[in-house]
Write a protein that holds these residues in place. Structure first.
Motif, mmCIF file in Angstrom:
data_model
loop_
_atom_site.group_PDB
_atom_site.id
_atom_site.type_symbol
_atom_site.label_atom_id
_atom_site.label_comp_id
_atom_site.label_asym_id
_atom_site.label_seq_id
_atom_site.Cartn_x
_atom_site.Cartn_y
_atom_site.Cartn_z
ATOM 1 N N TYR A 44 7.741 -38.156 -21.767
ATOM 2 C CA TYR A 44 6.357 -38.135 -21.735
ATOM 3 C C TYR A 44 5.923 -38.813 -20.371
ATOM 4 O O TYR A 44 5.243 -38.091 -19.756
ATOM 5 N N ALA A 45 6.867 -39.829 -20.142
ATOM 6 C CA ALA A 45 5.801 -40.033 -18.733
ATOM 7 C C ALA A 45 6.359 -39.480 -17.337
ATOM 8 O O ALA A 45 5.355 -38.979 -16.924
ATOM 9 N N ALA A 46 7.860 -38.732 -17.626
ATOM 10 C CA ALA A 46 7.735 -37.648 -16.451
ATOM 11 C C ALA A 46 6.970 -36.972 -16.461
ATOM 12 O O ALA A 46 6.940 -35.763 -15.615
ATOM 13 N N SER A 47 6.667 -35.753 -17.710
ATOM 14 C CA SER A 47 6.205 -35.169 -17.824
ATOM 15 C C SER A 47 4.063 -35.503 -17.076
ATOM 16 O O SER A 47 3.413 -34.483 -16.908
ATOM 17 N N GLY A 48 3.960 -36.241 -16.820
ATOM 18 C CA GLY A 48 2.544 -37.003 -17.248
ATOM 19 C C GLY A 48 2.959 -36.721 -15.642
ATOM 20 O O GLY A 48 1.633 -36.476 -14.708
ATOM 21 N N LEU A 49 3.788 -36.671 -14.843
ATOM 22 C CA LEU A 49 4.041 -37.035 -13.624
ATOM 23 C C LEU A 49 3.637 -35.754 -12.956
ATOM 24 O O LEU A 49 3.072 -35.562 -12.109
ATOM 25 N N LEU A 50 4.661 -35.045 -14.367
ATOM 26 C CA LEU A 50 4.307 -33.232 -13.610
ATOM 27 C C LEU A 50 3.055 -33.183 -13.437
ATOM 28 O O LEU A 50 2.427 -32.338 -12.270
ATOM 29 N N LEU A 51 2.279 -33.438 -14.853
ATOM 30 C CA LEU A 51 0.629 -33.041 -14.937
ATOM 31 C C LEU A 51 0.224 -33.505 -13.353
ATOM 32 O O LEU A 51 -0.815 -32.384 -13.321
ATOM 33 N N SER A 52 0.638 -34.061 -13.136
ATOM 34 C CA SER A 52 -0.642 -35.430 -11.708
ATOM 35 C C SER A 52 -0.173 -34.147 -10.757
ATOM 36 O O SER A 52 -1.507 -34.488 -10.004
ATOM 37 N N TRP A 53 0.582 -33.218 -10.921
ATOM 38 C CA TRP A 53 0.749 -32.914 -8.820
ATOM 39 C C TRP A 53 -0.120 -31.643 -9.691
ATOM 40 O O TRP A 53 -0.581 -31.293 -8.259
ATOM 41 N N THR A 54 0.171 -31.130 -11.066
ATOM 42 C CA THR A 54 -0.396 -29.995 -10.970
ATOM 43 C C THR A 54 -2.053 -29.448 -11.446
ATOM 44 O O THR A 54 -2.489 -28.551 -11.336
ATOM 45 N N VAL A 55 -2.080 -30.598 -12.347
ATOM 46 C CA VAL A 55 -3.588 -30.219 -13.130
ATOM 47 C C VAL A 55 -3.826 -31.620 -12.878
ATOM 48 O O VAL A 55 -3.545 -32.419 -11.533
ATOM 49 N N SER A 56 -5.499 -31.800 -13.139
ATOM 50 C CA SER A 56 -6.384 -32.977 -13.164
ATOM 51 C C SER A 56 -5.733 -34.377 -13.452
ATOM 52 O O SER A 56 -4.858 -34.168 -14.322
ATOM 53 N N LEU A 57 -5.910 -35.071 -12.506
ATOM 54 C CA LEU A 57 -5.729 -36.551 -12.903
ATOM 55 C C LEU A 57 -5.303 -37.012 -14.392
ATOM 56 O O LEU A 57 -5.116 -37.342 -15.166
ATOM 57 N N SER A 58 -6.716 -36.896 -14.663
ATOM 58 C CA SER A 58 -7.313 -37.393 -16.451
ATOM 59 C C SER A 58 -6.374 -36.525 -17.207
ATOM 60 O O SER A 58 -6.449 -36.848 -18.156
ATOM 61 N N VAL A 59 -5.672 -35.208 -16.916
ATOM 62 C CA VAL A 59 -5.208 -34.237 -18.338
ATOM 63 C C VAL A 59 -3.617 -35.491 -18.409
ATOM 64 O O VAL A 59 -2.856 -35.659 -19.263
ATOM 65 N N ALA A 60 -3.424 -35.635 -16.895
ATOM 66 C CA ALA A 60 -2.231 -36.626 -16.986
ATOM 67 C C ALA A 60 -2.276 -37.316 -17.463
ATOM 68 O O ALA A 60 -1.304 -37.981 -18.434
ATOM 69 N N ALA A 61 -3.633 -39.034 -17.705
ATOM 70 C CA ALA A 61 -3.647 -40.086 -18.218
ATOM 71 C C ALA A 61 -3.598 -39.431 -19.182
ATOM 72 O O ALA A 61 -3.612 -40.574 -20.314
ATOM 73 N N LEU A 62 -4.091 -38.836 -20.166
ATOM 74 C CA LEU A 62 -4.505 -37.757 -21.742
ATOM 75 C C LEU A 62 -3.344 -37.807 -21.815
ATOM 76 O O LEU A 62 -2.775 -38.224 -23.049
ATOM 77 N N LYS A 63 -1.871 -37.439 -21.637
ATOM 78 C CA LYS A 63 -0.704 -36.804 -21.639
ATOM 79 C C LYS A 63 -0.314 -38.283 -21.950
ATOM 80 O O LYS A 63 0.572 -38.319 -23.004
ATOM 81 N N TRP A 64 0.095 -39.090 -21.377
ATOM 82 C CA TRP A 64 0.466 -40.341 -21.322
ATOM 83 C C TRP A 64 0.074 -41.317 -22.500
ATOM 84 O O TRP A 64 0.882 -41.852 -22.946
ATOM 85 N N LEU A 65 -1.655 -41.167 -22.490
ATOM 86 C CA LEU A 65 -2.259 -42.171 -22.924
ATOM 87 C C LEU A 65 -1.644 -41.432 -24.718
ATOM 88 O O LEU A 65 -1.254 -42.024 -25.631
ATOM 89 N N VAL A 66 -1.217 -40.251 -24.965
ATOM 90 C CA VAL A 66 -0.939 -39.728 -26.284
ATOM 91 C C VAL A 66 0.693 -39.640 -27.035
ATOM 92 O O VAL A 66 0.804 -40.092 -27.783
ATOM 93 N N GLY A 67 1.095 -39.811 -25.429
ATOM 94 C CA GLY A 67 2.740 -40.255 -25.366
ATOM 95 C C GLY A 67 2.805 -41.614 -26.438
ATOM 96 O O GLY A 67 3.678 -42.166 -26.862
ATOM 97 N N ALA A 68 2.261 -42.692 -25.696
ATOM 98 C CA ALA A 68 2.256 -44.247 -25.934
ATOM 99 C C ALA A 68 1.780 -43.966 -27.487
ATOM 100 O O ALA A 68 2.246 -45.126 -27.960
ATOM 101 N N MET A 69 0.749 -43.013 -27.801
ATOM 102 C CA MET A 69 0.667 -42.985 -29.130
ATOM 103 C C MET A 69 1.308 -42.914 -30.634
ATOM 104 O O MET A 69 1.307 -43.473 -30.950
ATOM 105 N N VAL A 70 2.342 -41.828 -29.189
ATOM 106 C CA VAL A 70 3.408 -41.074 -30.872
ATOM 107 C C VAL A 70 4.562 -42.794 -30.788
ATOM 108 O O VAL A 70 5.109 -42.115 -31.505
ATOM 109 N N LEU A 71 4.718 -43.603 -29.667
ATOM 110 C CA LEU A 71 5.673 -43.902 -29.714
ATOM 111 C C LEU A 71 5.123 -45.002 -30.933
ATOM 112 O O LEU A 71 6.320 -45.908 -31.404
ATOM 113 N N PHE A 72 4.294 -45.217 -30.322
ATOM 114 C CA PHE A 72 3.902 -46.483 -31.593
ATOM 115 C C PHE A 72 3.514 -46.215 -33.095
ATOM 116 O O PHE A 72 3.227 -46.908 -34.205
ATOM 117 N N ILE A 73 4.024 -44.948 -33.085
ATOM 118 C CA ILE A 73 3.722 -44.629 -34.623
ATOM 119 C C ILE A 73 5.077 -44.615 -34.939
ATOM 120 O O ILE A 73 5.117 -44.235 -35.923
#
Length: 81
Positions: A44-73
């Motif tokens: 999740y961290a690496a794919s969020g980093l890849l997304l931050s280079w290709t799309v907006s930073l808010s989309v990458a931050a959302l990917k990191w947030l979703v990853g954290a939520m999945v891990l907490f579940i």
């Protein structure tokens, strides 16, 4: 179709793409839930980093947030096994 090929070629040239492939292999080969959860977090961290280079930073931050939520579940569910 050419745009997809160019996008995939650009991803393979980055340093993160081989790391993602390594994490995917680790998820497949290892059966321990703790290691699999750690590998999923790295993915999740690496794919969020890849997304931050290709799309907006808010989309990458959302990917990191979703990853954290999945891990907490998944963590409490894995502890019950």
């Amino acid at each position: 179709m050419r745009v997809l090929i160019d996008l995939l070629a650009g991803l393979l040239q980055n340093a993160i793409a081989p790391g993602l492939l390594l994490v995917i292999g680790l998820l497949i080969l290892r059966g321990g839930w703790r290691l699999s959860l750690l590998a999923l977090a790295a993915q999740y961290a690496a794919s969020g980093l890849l997304l931050s280079w290709t799309v907006s930073l808010s989309v990458a931050a959302l990917k990191w947030l979703v990853g954290a939520m999945v891990l907490f579940i998944l963590y409490p569910a894995g502890r019950r096994l």
